[in-house]
Scaffold this motif. Structure first.
Motif, mmCIF file in Angstrom:
data_model
loop_
_atom_site.group_PDB
_atom_site.id
_atom_site.type_symbol
_atom_site.label_atom_id
_atom_site.label_comp_id
_atom_site.label_asym_id
_atom_site.label_seq_id
_atom_site.Cartn_x
_atom_site.Cartn_y
_atom_site.Cartn_z
ATOM 1 N N HIS A 1 40.619 41.500 9.074
ATOM 2 C CA HIS A 1 41.737 42.338 8.742
ATOM 3 C C HIS A 1 41.406 42.657 7.220
ATOM 4 O O HIS A 1 41.043 41.684 6.510
ATOM 5 C CB HIS A 1 42.758 41.685 9.004
ATOM 6 C CG HIS A 1 44.046 42.441 8.894
ATOM 7 N ND1 HIS A 1 44.365 43.094 7.745
ATOM 8 C CD2 HIS A 1 45.219 43.019 9.727
ATOM 9 C CE1 HIS A 1 45.563 43.733 7.987
ATOM 10 N NE2 HIS A 1 45.999 43.774 9.305
ATOM 11 N N HIS A 2 41.112 43.955 6.947
ATOM 12 C CA HIS A 2 41.123 44.319 5.749
ATOM 13 C C HIS A 2 41.961 43.552 4.763
ATOM 14 O O HIS A 2 41.450 42.973 3.475
ATOM 15 C CB HIS A 2 41.294 45.780 5.609
ATOM 16 C CG HIS A 2 40.941 46.377 4.007
ATOM 17 N ND1 HIS A 2 39.575 46.679 3.663
ATOM 18 C CD2 HIS A 2 41.801 46.775 2.985
ATOM 19 C CE1 HIS A 2 39.788 47.262 2.507
ATOM 20 N NE2 HIS A 2 41.083 47.152 2.097
ATOM 21 N N LEU A 3 43.226 43.648 4.915
ATOM 22 C CA LEU A 3 44.182 42.758 4.083
ATOM 23 C C LEU A 3 43.815 41.083 3.795
ATOM 24 O O LEU A 3 44.291 40.710 2.692
ATOM 25 C CB LEU A 3 45.605 43.252 4.507
ATOM 26 C CG LEU A 3 46.066 44.447 4.242
ATOM 27 C CD1 LEU A 3 47.766 44.538 4.457
ATOM 28 C CD2 LEU A 3 46.043 44.742 2.901
ATOM 29 N N GLY B 1 41.095 39.997 3.685
ATOM 30 C CA GLY B 1 39.980 40.128 2.765
ATOM 31 C C GLY B 1 40.472 40.114 1.305
ATOM 32 O O GLY B 1 40.287 39.244 0.416
ATOM 33 N N HIS B 2 41.525 40.987 1.277
ATOM 34 C CA HIS B 2 41.984 41.100 -0.139
ATOM 35 C C HIS B 2 42.768 39.741 -0.765
ATOM 36 O O HIS B 2 42.762 39.504 -1.723
ATOM 37 C CB HIS B 2 42.922 42.362 -0.328
ATOM 38 C CG HIS B 2 42.245 43.530 -0.513
ATOM 39 N ND1 HIS B 2 41.525 44.070 -1.501
ATOM 40 C CD2 HIS B 2 42.493 44.894 0.201
ATOM 41 C CE1 HIS B 2 41.441 45.357 -1.572
ATOM 42 N NE2 HIS B 2 41.765 45.695 -0.526
ATOM 43 N N LEU B 3 43.660 39.388 0.387
ATOM 44 C CA LEU B 3 44.575 38.349 0.083
ATOM 45 C C LEU B 3 43.913 37.104 -0.339
ATOM 46 O O LEU B 3 44.346 36.323 -1.224
ATOM 47 C CB LEU B 3 45.162 37.907 1.620
ATOM 48 C CG LEU B 3 46.108 36.734 1.642
ATOM 49 C CD1 LEU B 3 47.383 37.094 0.574
ATOM 50 C CD2 LEU B 3 46.640 36.545 3.052
ATOM 51 N N LEU C 1 48.122 44.644 -3.495
ATOM 52 C CA LEU C 1 48.664 46.109 -4.314
ATOM 53 C C LEU C 1 47.527 47.093 -4.207
ATOM 54 O O LEU C 1 46.472 46.787 -4.701
ATOM 55 C CB LEU C 1 49.022 46.031 -5.671
ATOM 56 C CG LEU C 1 50.329 44.954 -5.800
ATOM 57 C CD1 LEU C 1 50.545 44.748 -7.265
ATOM 58 C CD2 LEU C 1 51.403 45.626 -5.213
ATOM 59 N N SER C 2 47.537 47.906 -3.216
ATOM 60 C CA SER C 2 46.389 48.817 -3.104
ATOM 61 C C SER C 2 46.786 50.446 -2.924
ATOM 62 O O SER C 2 47.984 50.877 -3.176
ATOM 63 C CB SER C 2 45.462 48.342 -1.928
ATOM 64 O OG SER C 2 46.057 48.561 -0.553
ATOM 65 N N GLY C 3 45.993 51.276 -2.491
ATOM 66 C CA GLY C 3 46.192 52.528 -2.056
ATOM 67 C C GLY C 3 46.989 52.562 -0.710
ATOM 68 O O GLY C 3 47.755 53.745 -0.596
ATOM 69 N N GLY D 1 38.651 46.265 -6.227
ATOM 70 C CA GLY D 1 38.727 47.501 -5.170
ATOM 71 C C GLY D 1 38.290 47.255 -4.015
ATOM 72 O O GLY D 1 37.583 45.873 -3.778
ATOM 73 N N ASP D 2 37.831 47.783 -3.067
ATOM 74 C CA ASP D 2 37.292 47.694 -1.791
ATOM 75 C C ASP D 2 36.029 47.191 -1.826
ATOM 76 O O ASP D 2 35.201 47.755 -2.370
ATOM 77 C CB ASP D 2 37.286 48.817 -0.914
ATOM 78 C CG ASP D 2 38.711 48.993 -0.354
ATOM 79 O OD1 ASP D 2 39.620 47.806 -0.575
ATOM 80 O OD2 ASP D 2 39.121 49.954 0.209
ATOM 81 N N ASN D 3 35.425 45.944 -1.305
ATOM 82 C CA ASN D 3 34.123 45.415 -1.508
ATOM 83 C C ASN D 3 33.965 44.462 -0.116
ATOM 84 O O ASN D 3 34.799 44.390 0.621
ATOM 85 C CB ASN D 3 34.095 44.469 -2.670
ATOM 86 C CG ASN D 3 35.052 43.113 -2.747
ATOM 87 O OD1 ASN D 3 34.644 42.048 -2.134
ATOM 88 N ND2 ASN D 3 36.226 43.416 -3.192
HETATM 89 ZN ZN ZN Z 1 41.476 47.755 0.316
#
Ligand code: ZN
Ligand code: KG4
Length: 352
Positions: free
Chosen positions: A113-115, A117-119, A145-147, A319-321
Motif C-alpha cells: 500500500h502506497h501510504l 510506504g510513506h508511513l 501529507l501528500s498530493g 516525495g514518491d520513491n
Molecule cells: Zn505519495
C-alpha cells in the motif's frame, strides 16, 4: 551485506522508481525518474501518459538502481511493488513487472500500500548511510501529507488504524491548485512554498479550518478563500500569470504566505487535538508535502513542547520513491508475511 536484498518498485503516479535495500533496511540505491517534462504542457498528470512513460523508463531506472547497489537482478531475494492507491494504468506497470520478477526468480513477493510506504519512510536513512536504521517502535503516530492524502494513523505492533483523513482536498493538492491558478507550472506545491517564504503572513489572514472537533482535515475552504483573494487582487493588479514573469508582486507573496500559514496551522491544530485525546510519544511525518519549509520549521518546537520524539522523513524520501516501498516490504517480510503474485491487483482506491 545483510540479507535479504529487497527490490522496491513504485509507479503509482508520475514517478518511475526503483530501489534496493539490504536486510538491515539500508538503502543501497534509490532511483527516481520524474515525468515532469511529459506532463508539464497539460498542467497536471495525464494518466495515459504516465503509464506509457513508466513502461518506457523502467529498463533504464531499474538497471541504474541495480548498478548503483552493485548487485544483479538474480541477487534480489524479495520483490515489492506498489499495489495502490494511485492511477490504475500506472500501478499496473510496476505491479506486473514486480510479479513477473518474483515469479520468474521464485522470490517472495509483496504488494504494498502506497501510504504504508510513506508511513514508515521517516525511519529510512539517506542512501549510502552506513548506519542501519532503527526499527520503528511498536507504537507511534503517523502523519502522511501528500498530493492525495492528509492522514493521521496510529500504528500498534505493525497494525495500522486510520485516525483521520481529509474530508475534501489534500494539503499538497491545494498548494498545487492555488499555484496553478497563479499560472505556475506543475508541480506547483514546492514553488508556492518557496514564494511564501518571501511574503508576510500577517499582511492578511486565512482562518484555520476547525471543522467541528473532528481530527479530520479539510482544505477546500482554504482553497476557495485563497482563489477568491487572488481574484480580488487581480481587480487591482490586473491578470496574474507567474509562469510568464520573474517579478512577483508583494501582495501575491503575502497572500501565499498567509495561505501557507493557515495550511500548516491546521496540521499543528490537528496534532494538538490528537495528542490531547490519545497521547503519543513518537510522531513520524512523511509524504511529498512534508517537504514544506514552514512545516519542517514548526514541527520540532511542537514536538518539544509536547514531549514527543519527532521523526521527519529525510527530504530525499518525502516525495514518491521506491525505497519506502522496499522498506515497508522488509518490515512485512520480517513478520513472516508475503503476498501471492497471482492474487495481487492494482487498485485506485484502497483503505490502509
Ligand atoms: Zn505519495
Ligand atoms: O507524496 P507525493 O510525492 O505524491 C503523492 O503521493 O501525492 O506528494 C506530492 C505532493 C504534491 O501535491 C506537491 O505539490 C506537494 O506534495 N509538495 C509540497 C511541497 N513539496 C511537494 N507541498 C507544499 N510544500 C512543499 N514544499
Amino acid at each position: 551485506m545483510i540479507h535479504p536484498l529487497v527490490l522496491g518498485i513504485e509507479t503509482s503516479c508520475d514517478d518511475t522508481a526503483c530501489a534496493v535495500l539490504d536486510g538491515a533496511g539500508r538503502v543501497l540505491s534509490s532511483v527516481v525518474s520524474s515525468q515532469l517534462a511529459a506532463h508539464r504542457p497539460y498542467g497536471g498528470v495525464v494518466p495515459e501518459i504516465a503509464s506509457r512513460e513508466h513502461l518506457a523508463n523502467w529498463t533504464a531506472v531499474s538497471e541504474e538502481a541495480l548498478a548503483r547497489a552493485g548487485v544483479r537482478l538474480r541477487d534480489i531475494e524479495v520483490v515489492a511493488a506498489t499495489r495502490g492507491p494511485g492511477l490504475v494504468g500506472a500501478l499496473l506497470v510496476g505491479l506486473s513487472i514486480g510479479k513477473a520478477i518474483a515469479f520468474a526468480g521464485e522470490r517472495p513477493f509483496h504488494a504494498i500500500h502506497h501510504l504504508e510506504g510513506h508511513l514508515y519512510s521517516p525511519f529510512l536513512r539517506a542512501p549510502g548511510d552506513p548506519e542501519a536504521p532503527a526499527l520503528p517502535p511498536d507504537r507511534f503516530a503517523g502523519l502522511v501529507l501528500s498530493g492525495g492524502h492528509s492522514s493521521l494513523f496510529a500504528v500498534t505492533d505493525g497494525a495500522v488504524s486510520t485516525l483521520a483523513e481529509t474530508r475534501d482536498d489534500a494539503i499538497g493538492e491545494v498548494f498545487d491548485k492555488v499555484g496553478k491558478r497563479l499560472g505556475l507550472p506543475y508541480p506547483q506545491g514546492p514553488r508556492v512554498d518557496e514564494l511564501a517564504e518571501q511574503g508576510t503572513p500577517s499582511a492578511r489572514r486565512f482562518p484555520v479550518s476547525r471543522f467541528g472537533d473532528t481530527l479530520d482535515f479539510s482544505y477546500s475552504g482554504l482553497k476557495s478563500q485563497a482563489l477568491q483573494e487572488i481574484e480580488r487582487l487581480e481587480r487591482t493588479l490586473g491578470p496574474i500569470d507567474l509562469g510568464a514573469t520573474e517579478e512577483v508582486p508583494q501582495p501575491v507573496l503575502d497572500l501565499l504566505a498567509a495561505f501557507r500559514e493557515s495550511a500548516v496551522g491546521q496540521v499543528l491544530e490537528r496534532l494538538d487535538r490528537l495528542h490531547e485525546r490519545r497521547p503519543f510519544d513518537l510522531l513520524a511525518v512523511s509524504g511529498g508535502a512534508a517537504a514544506n519549509r514552514l512545516l519542517r520549521g514548526r514541527l520540532p518546537a511542537w514536538a518539544e513542547a509536547h514531549g514527543v520524539d519527532l521523526r521527519l522523513v529525510p527530504l530525499v524520501y518525502s516525495g514518491d520513491n521506491a525505497a519506502m516501498i522496499a522498506n515497508a516490504a522488509l518490515l512485512r517480510h520480517r513478520r513472516g508475511l508475503q503476498d501471492d503474485p497471482f492474487a495481487a491487483e492494482a487498485e485506485s482506491r484502497i483503505p490502509l
